[in-house]
Design a protein around this motif. Structure first.
Motif, PDB file in Angstrom:
ATOM      1  N   THR A  24      70.053 -12.154  26.307  1.00 35.17           N
ATOM      2  CA  THR A  24      68.135 -12.249  26.379  1.00 35.17           C
ATOM      3  C   THR A  24      68.427 -13.287  27.130  1.00 35.17           C
ATOM      4  N   ALA A  25      66.875 -11.821  28.576  1.00 37.71           N
ATOM      5  CA  ALA A  25      66.687 -13.335  29.890  1.00 37.71           C
ATOM      6  C   ALA A  25      65.974 -13.707  29.194  1.00 37.71           C
ATOM      7  N   GLY A  26      64.830 -12.931  28.465  1.00 41.57           N
ATOM      8  CA  GLY A  26      63.178 -13.595  28.851  1.00 41.57           C
ATOM      9  C   GLY A  26      62.496 -13.189  27.881  1.00 41.57           C
ATOM     10  N   PHE A  27      61.595 -13.414  27.172  1.00 47.05           N
ATOM     11  CA  PHE A  27      60.229 -13.336  26.331  1.00 47.05           C
ATOM     12  C   PHE A  27      58.995 -13.509  27.484  1.00 47.05           C
ATOM     13  N   VAL A  28      58.256 -12.374  26.977  1.00 49.34           N
ATOM     14  CA  VAL A  28      57.154 -12.103  27.593  1.00 49.34           C
ATOM     15  C   VAL A  28      56.094 -12.100  26.303  1.00 49.34           C
ATOM     16  N   MET A  29      54.701 -12.428  26.105  1.00 41.55           N
ATOM     17  CA  MET A  29      53.726 -12.545  25.210  1.00 41.55           C
ATOM     18  C   MET A  29      51.891 -12.453  25.727  1.00 41.55           C
ATOM     19  N   ASN A  30      51.690 -12.130  25.235  1.00 44.16           N
ATOM     20  CA  ASN A  30      49.988 -12.435  25.410  1.00 44.16           C
ATOM     21  C   ASN A  30      49.220 -13.235  24.175  1.00 44.16           C
ATOM     22  N   ASN A  31      48.531 -13.942  24.237  1.00 47.82           N
ATOM     23  CA  ASN A  31      47.694 -14.845  23.579  1.00 47.82           C
ATOM     24  C   ASN A  31      46.397 -15.531  23.918  1.00 47.82           C
ATOM     25  N   PRO A  32      45.566 -15.313  22.734  1.00 47.62           N
ATOM     26  CA  PRO A  32      45.443 -14.295  22.028  1.00 47.62           C
ATOM     27  C   PRO A  32      45.634 -12.786  22.238  1.00 47.62           C
ATOM     28  N   VAL A  33      46.205 -12.091  21.360  1.00 45.81           N
ATOM     29  CA  VAL A  33      46.253 -11.005  22.040  1.00 45.81           C
ATOM     30  C   VAL A  33      45.360  -9.862  21.610  1.00 45.81           C
ATOM     31  N   ASP A  34      45.129  -8.462  21.771  1.00 44.53           N
ATOM     32  CA  ASP A  34      44.174  -7.725  21.863  1.00 44.53           C
ATOM     33  C   ASP A  34      43.272  -7.435  20.684  1.00 44.53           C
ATOM     34  N   SER A  35      44.088  -7.950  19.089  1.00 46.23           N
ATOM     35  CA  SER A  35      43.324  -8.259  18.251  1.00 46.23           C
ATOM     36  C   SER A  35      42.699  -9.613  17.990  1.00 46.23           C
ATOM     37  N   GLY A  36      42.758 -10.408  19.196  1.00 49.52           N
ATOM     38  CA  GLY A  36      42.003 -11.089  18.888  1.00 49.52           C
ATOM     39  C   GLY A  36      42.475 -12.850  17.955  1.00 49.52           C
ATOM     40  N   LEU A  37      43.606 -12.241  17.924  1.00 52.20           N
ATOM     41  CA  LEU A  37      44.341 -13.488  17.056  1.00 52.20           C
ATOM     42  C   LEU A  37      45.216 -14.318  18.486  1.00 52.20           C
ATOM     43  N   TYR A  38      44.872 -15.566  17.990  1.00 50.23           N
ATOM     44  CA  TYR A  38      45.742 -16.473  18.738  1.00 50.23           C
ATOM     45  C   TYR A  38      46.538 -17.011  18.073  1.00 50.23           C
ATOM     46  N   ASN A  39      47.906 -16.879  18.033  1.00 50.13           N
ATOM     47  CA  ASN A  39      49.340 -17.237  17.992  1.00 50.13           C
ATOM     48  C   ASN A  39      49.674 -18.884  17.793  1.00 50.13           C
ATOM     49  N   VAL A  40      49.379 -19.849  16.452  1.00 47.81           N
ATOM     50  CA  VAL A  40      49.253 -20.507  16.581  1.00 47.81           C
ATOM     51  C   VAL A  40      50.608 -21.025  16.253  1.00 47.81           C
ATOM     52  N   ASN A  41      51.508 -20.442  16.504  1.00 52.55           N
ATOM     53  CA  ASN A  41      52.935 -20.840  16.819  1.00 52.55           C
ATOM     54  C   ASN A  41      54.076 -20.277  17.413  1.00 52.55           C
ATOM     55  N   VAL A  42      53.030 -20.442  18.680  1.00 58.79           N
ATOM     56  CA  VAL A  42      53.694 -20.572  20.066  1.00 58.79           C
ATOM     57  C   VAL A  42      53.829 -21.210  20.680  1.00 58.79           C
ATOM     58  N   ASP A  43      54.328 -22.294  20.400  1.00 53.56           N
ATOM     59  CA  ASP A  43      55.672 -23.301  21.256  1.00 53.56           C
ATOM     60  C   ASP A  43      57.213 -23.009  19.779  1.00 53.56           C
ATOM     61  N   GLN A  44      56.529 -22.767  18.091  1.00 52.78           N
ATOM     62  CA  GLN A  44      57.729 -22.020  17.754  1.00 52.78           C
ATOM     63  C   GLN A  44      58.643 -21.693  18.539  1.00 52.78           C
ATOM     64  N   LEU A  45      57.597 -20.072  19.063  1.00 56.53           N
ATOM     65  CA  LEU A  45      58.646 -18.953  19.714  1.00 56.53           C
ATOM     66  C   LEU A  45      58.994 -18.873  20.619  1.00 56.53           C
ATOM     67  N   ALA A  46      58.658 -20.085  21.475  1.00 59.26           N
ATOM     68  CA  ALA A  46      59.496 -20.499  22.844  1.00 59.26           C
ATOM     69  C   ALA A  46      60.737 -21.333  22.831  1.00 59.26           C
ATOM     70  N   HIS A  47      60.635 -22.214  21.339  1.00 59.88           N
ATOM     71  CA  HIS A  47      61.830 -22.464  20.972  1.00 59.88           C
ATOM     72  C   HIS A  47      62.688 -21.684  20.759  1.00 59.88           C
ATOM     73  N   ILE A  48      62.405 -20.939  20.069  1.00 60.76           N
ATOM     74  CA  ILE A  48      63.760 -19.893  20.026  1.00 60.76           C
ATOM     75  C   ILE A  48      64.399 -19.230  21.128  1.00 60.76           C
ATOM     76  N   VAL A  49      63.444 -19.111  21.931  1.00 61.36           N
ATOM     77  CA  VAL A  49      63.914 -18.626  22.855  1.00 61.36           C
ATOM     78  C   VAL A  49      64.564 -19.076  24.072  1.00 61.36           C
ATOM     79  N   HIS A  50      64.385 -20.628  24.092  1.00 59.48           N
ATOM     80  CA  HIS A  50      64.854 -21.484  24.515  1.00 59.48           C
ATOM     81  C   HIS A  50      65.966 -21.834  23.855  1.00 59.48           C
ATOM     82  N   SER A  51      66.279 -21.945  22.771  1.00 61.80           N
ATOM     83  CA  SER A  51      67.816 -22.106  21.814  1.00 61.80           C
ATOM     84  C   SER A  51      68.703 -21.226  22.140  1.00 61.80           C
ATOM     85  N   VAL A  52      68.084 -20.301  22.597  1.00 66.57           N
ATOM     86  CA  VAL A  52      69.796 -19.541  23.099  1.00 66.57           C
ATOM     87  C   VAL A  52      69.547 -19.396  25.177  1.00 66.57           C
ATOM     88  N   GLY A  53      69.184 -19.338  25.511  1.00 69.78           N
ATOM     89  CA  GLY A  53      68.784 -20.126  27.290  1.00 69.78           C
ATOM     90  C   GLY A  53      68.293 -19.081  27.731  1.00 69.78           C
TER      91      GLY A  53
END
Lengths: 510, 381
Positions: free
Chosen positions: A217-246
């Motif tokens: 995994t080189a990296g992860f890219v996302m929008n927030n909120p997405v086009d449904s208008g939903l803001y992903n409140v777990n965004v920091d958890q997602l970042a943590h998962i990606v950081h955990s593998v470098g």
């Protein structure tokens, strides 16, 4: 405001410009020149026949383009909150006067930096504002547009891993609902793309993300909120998962209207991001242009930023080129200066509290329209089981309406222009809900305008139940008849240029 | 379908009057079970659905001529809406398969521009066997099971789609799958869909079921997918390519023939075995790579439409050599549901489950859950 029942678009039946004019007509007769001339082009470079350009007089050219503008439901005449996902907001016209001032318009990109200190200060100050808005340590406002900015993010990811001798990382992870330019930019930068599906709540499936990350995994890219208008409140958890593998986390903030001054990319745990001056930050988006995007990074990634960016040294400002680890120059010179001027003017006019009011007003406007829309028979939201408030836009679903009446999103879109509204954005690819239709009422619309849009939808829904064939054959008062979205499938020529169209039509005729 | 256009256009209408009767009385289909359905008190519903659909045509401003099957197989419903068929085709018994097929064929011979049939998957199958791709069709949903992608979302939507198609300047159509479930298995609560073939339907995406399955450039996207699969498989190995046009895109890419409903074995880009059975697959299983696409609307990877992949075959296959491929729209259609495996040997099945990477395009994968099914009573209801 009531509905514009008697709206009728100007219908000039204007041909393509390539079909206008006749040989010998001229707009300008260029006087002869008997000075020194450049060496002729090499034989292999020189075209053998002149290009088939239309030949026309000035008044005919003027009329042509005025007619086209009258035939457009453009940003300055229509309530274009239907142009969702483009952040359709008002870009103050006064700012156009600023960039047409000789102080900007007459500058030459090659003139000595000592003579443009004022402009560099302006660019530096804009950068400081963007750093404050993102929480990032360094910024380069060099992207030609949003996708270009995301592409720069991808190049930085690659350069960062390469600098650590970690060249095996060849995968970028995107949620499926992330903007298609994200996956495209990752591909363009040489990465494979790993897509994460959505759960029924409209959020990306966290277990799938956990299964997707690896030492590749080189990296992860996302929008927030997405086009449904939903803001992903777990965004920091997602970042943590990606950081955990470098891996690195990039935030696509092309549309940051809902979070401006309220939530920052760095605070969500992201390492780099991109912002569009021409969507969120007050420079015009809708064909006025030019576009520009900022690439903002943590201090750890600053060495990889594209060059040149503006730095302050005491009272003087300079352009930083000398960065051995830079991903390079994204474009000639120092960026789209006019967009920067307009954007800084917009930011300064609003001030810190004003920027927060932009976000709050946009969210309020959206929730006002949302409340009106879901009252309408047959219209619901995408991901109905997620009851969280949508932020700055809503992905509606017309599935129930389509099932009951045969009138779905495409048909509703054919009817909207009859009431003076541009057709609504449906969905980016891939389509993750049935009969999607998206609205984005930004901070720029008045309550009367929001009410008018809701009323028009109420009218069309009523027509769907009582006289569906009126809609099925719409538009009736627009300048074009139905656009057949499936035309390509029927073998209609696909042509991106006048020449390609001419060739394709000739092939079709023969 | 090209050349001079009939004006006004001619629409063929066939109603399967017993369609859907089984559903209301707990039979999972009506094929071969009419007496049982009637005995249980089933009420016909196809006529109602037909009238709802045809009313849209009756209200339309353009003239459309209707050629219908006789009596309860069409003409009754047409007349109920105030329209008058230009002609009727006699029927002998009420909607046996033979009748449906014969009438459909006669309609094609009479030059209908579009054939509208009211029924379910069984009716779609009968129509397909009779007319194939000689004429575009629209299915009006009235059956118990409607797995096929040729059905409108509702009778009214089907009526609108027909009007649009018949009156539009350029008529466009697209190929969509016809699927059927074996009803005898279904009544035992087992889902066994089969891919019957493909029919032409008007390209009116918003009006047909599974609107997300549309892609105006499907041929192009399949070609891209074929090239993408070719990038991933090792051509030195035996490659087994499963049923359906999605997996088959690999063989299209290699310019090899493809068995739409079966497995083809390829080595070194040459066809080794066409339409391979379980024994041939078993022979190569330990060394082969397997390319399959989910079949039908429920996302089955194994156990539906590819029963050649027995537990024995799959038990010898290295799970890492399974490449599931899918057009992204097929995955969206599942609306958050996992891909499914239904084979006899639970431990073999388990070796293929979990989050797998599904190839959806060039250098693009979707991480997607794959699970085994636990057959449950009433899974369809």
């Amino acid at each position: 405001m009531t509905i514009r029942h008697h709206f009728h678009a100007a219908s000039w039946q204007e041909p393509l410009i390539t079909e206008l004019g006749s040989p010998g007509q001229r707009g300008v007769i260029v006087p002869g020149f008997d000075g020194p001339s450049a060496a002729p082009l090499a034989a292999g470079t020189r075209r053998e026949t002149p290009p088939l350009l239309p030949e026309m007089g000035q008044p005919q050219v003027l009329k042509h383009f005025m007619r086209l503008s009258q035939m457009s439901l453009g940003h300055n005449v229509a309530i274009d909150l239907t142009a969702a996902t483009t952040t359709p907001k008002y870009a103050p016209v006064i700012n156009e006067a600023l960039v047409r001032s000789p102080k900007i318009a007459d500058l030459h990109p090659d003139q000595p930096l000592e003579s443009v200190q004022g402009l560099l200060e302006l660019m530096w100050e804009l950068g400081e504002c963007l750093k404050a808005l993102t929480g990032m340590a360094e910024v380069a406002v060099l992207g030609q547009g949003g996708a270009h900015g995301i592409y720069a993010n991808m190049l930085i990811m690659r350069a960062y891993h390469d600098s650590r001798g970690d060249a095996r990382r060849d995968e970028v992870i995107c949620p499926v609902e992330s903007h298609p330019a994200n996956a495209a930019a990752a591909h363009a930068a040489g990465f494979s793309v790993i897509e994460i599906p959505l759960g029924p709540d409209g959020y990306l499936d966290i277990e799938a993300l956990q299964a997707a990350v690896s030492d590749r995994t080189a990296g992860f890219v996302m929008n927030n909120p997405v086009d449904s208008g939903l803001y992903n409140v777990n965004v920091d958890q997602l970042a943590h998962i990606v950081h955990s593998v470098g891996g690195l986390c990039a935030y696509d903030q092309a549309n940051a209207n809902a979070t401006l001054g309220l939530a920052r990319a760095r605070d969500a745990g992201f390492d780099l991001c991109q912002l569009n001056l021409h969507k969120t930050l007050g420079a015009p988006m809708n064909l006025f242009g030019p576009a520009a995007s900022a690439i903002a990074v943590t201090s750890e990634l600053a060495a990889f930023l594209p060059t040149p960016w503006v730095s302050r040294c005491g009272d003087a400002f300079e352009l930083v080129f000398d960065r051995p680890q830079t991903v390079g120059q994204l474009r000639p010179y120092a960026g789209n200066v006019t967009a920067m001027v307009k954007s800084l003017a917009w930011i300064r006019a609003l001030g810190e509290d004003g920027l927060r009011d932009v976000a709050r007003t946009a969210v309020l406007n959206n929730n006002y329209v949302n409340a009106g829309m879901v009252q309408l028979r047959g219209i619901g939201q995408a991901f109905p089981e997620n009851t969280q408030h949508r932020l700055d836009l809503v992905r509606y679903s017309l599935e129930e309406l389509a099932e009951a009446t045969g009138i779905g999103a495409e048909s509703v879109n054919n009817r909207l222009p009859d009431y003076g509204l541009p057709a609504a954005w449906m969905s980016h690819h891939p389509v993750t809900s049935n009969e999607p239709l998206t609205l984005e009422p930004t901070e720029s619309f008045s309550k009367e305008e929001l009410d008018e849009v809701i009323e028009v939808f109420a009218q069309i829904v009523d027509e769907a139940y009582t006289s569906p064939d009126t809609i099925a054959s719409a538009p009736h008062r627009s300048m074009v008849s139905q656009i057949d979205a499936t035309r390509l499938e029927g073998g209609f020529p696909v042509a991106a240029t006048a020449r390609a169209l001419r060739d394709a039509l000739a092939r079709e005729a023969s | 379908m090209s050349g001079d256009r009939r004006d006004p256009p001619l629409l063929g209408v066939i109603v399967n009057p017993i369609a859907g009767m089984g559903g209301s009385v707990g039979l999972k289909g009506t094929d071969g079970a009419v007496e049982e359905a009637v005995a249980r008190g089933a009420v016909p519903r196809a006529q109602d659905r037909a009238v709802r659909c045809l009313s849209v045509l009756a209200r339309a401003s353009s003239q459309i001529d209707v050629l219908s099957a006789g009596g309860a197989m069409g003409a009754d419903a047409v007349r109920e809406t105030g329209l008058e068929p230009v002609d009727e085709i006699d029927v002998y018994s009420l909607s046996t398969s033979e009748d449906t097929g014969r009438v459909a064929q006669q309609m094609v011979n009479a030059g209908v521009d579009l054939l509208l049939f009211v029924g379910g998957d069984g009716t779609a199958t009968d129509v397909f066997r009779a007319v194939g791709t000689r004429v575009p069709v629209i299915g009006i949903p009235a059956g118990v099971k409607m797995q096929s992608a040729v059905f409108a979302q509702s009778p009214e939507a089907g009526g609108l789609a027909a009007v649009r198609f018949l009156t539009s300047g350029r008529r466009h159509w697209t190929l969509r799958d016809v699927l059927d479930l074996d009803e005898r298995c279904l009544r035992e609560s087992r889902l066994v869909p089969r891919l019957i073939g493909q029919m032409l339907v008007p390209a009116a995406p918003a009006l047909l079921q599974n609107p997300k399955a549309r892609s105006p450039l499907r041929a192009h996207s399949l070609a891209r997918l074929g090239a993408a699969i070719a990038d991933q498989v090792n051509p030195d190995r035996v490659v087994a390519v499963g049923p359906g046009s999605t997996a088959g895109s690999l063989l299209d890419h290699w310019k090899l023939p493809h068995t739409l409903l079966g497995f083809d074995l390829v080595r070194d880009r040459r066809l080794l075995v066409a339409d391979a059975g379980a024994s041939e697959l078993a022979r190569y299983a330990s060394e082969m790579e397997l390319v399959v696409a989910p079949i039908g609307g429920q996302g089955f990877v194994f156990g539906r439409g590819n029963q050649q992949l027995t537990s024995k075959v799959l038990g010898s296959l290295d799970p890492d050599r399974l490449q599931i491929v899918a057009e992204p729209e097929r995955l969206e259609e599942l609306l958050g549901q996992p891909l499914l495996i239904d084979i006899d040997d639970a431990s073999v099945a388990a070796s293929f489950t979990g989050y797998r990477r599904i190839l959806t395009g060039p250098d693009t994968w979707r991480v997607f859950p794959v699970r085994t099914t636990v057959p449950t009573e009433g899974v369809l209801t």
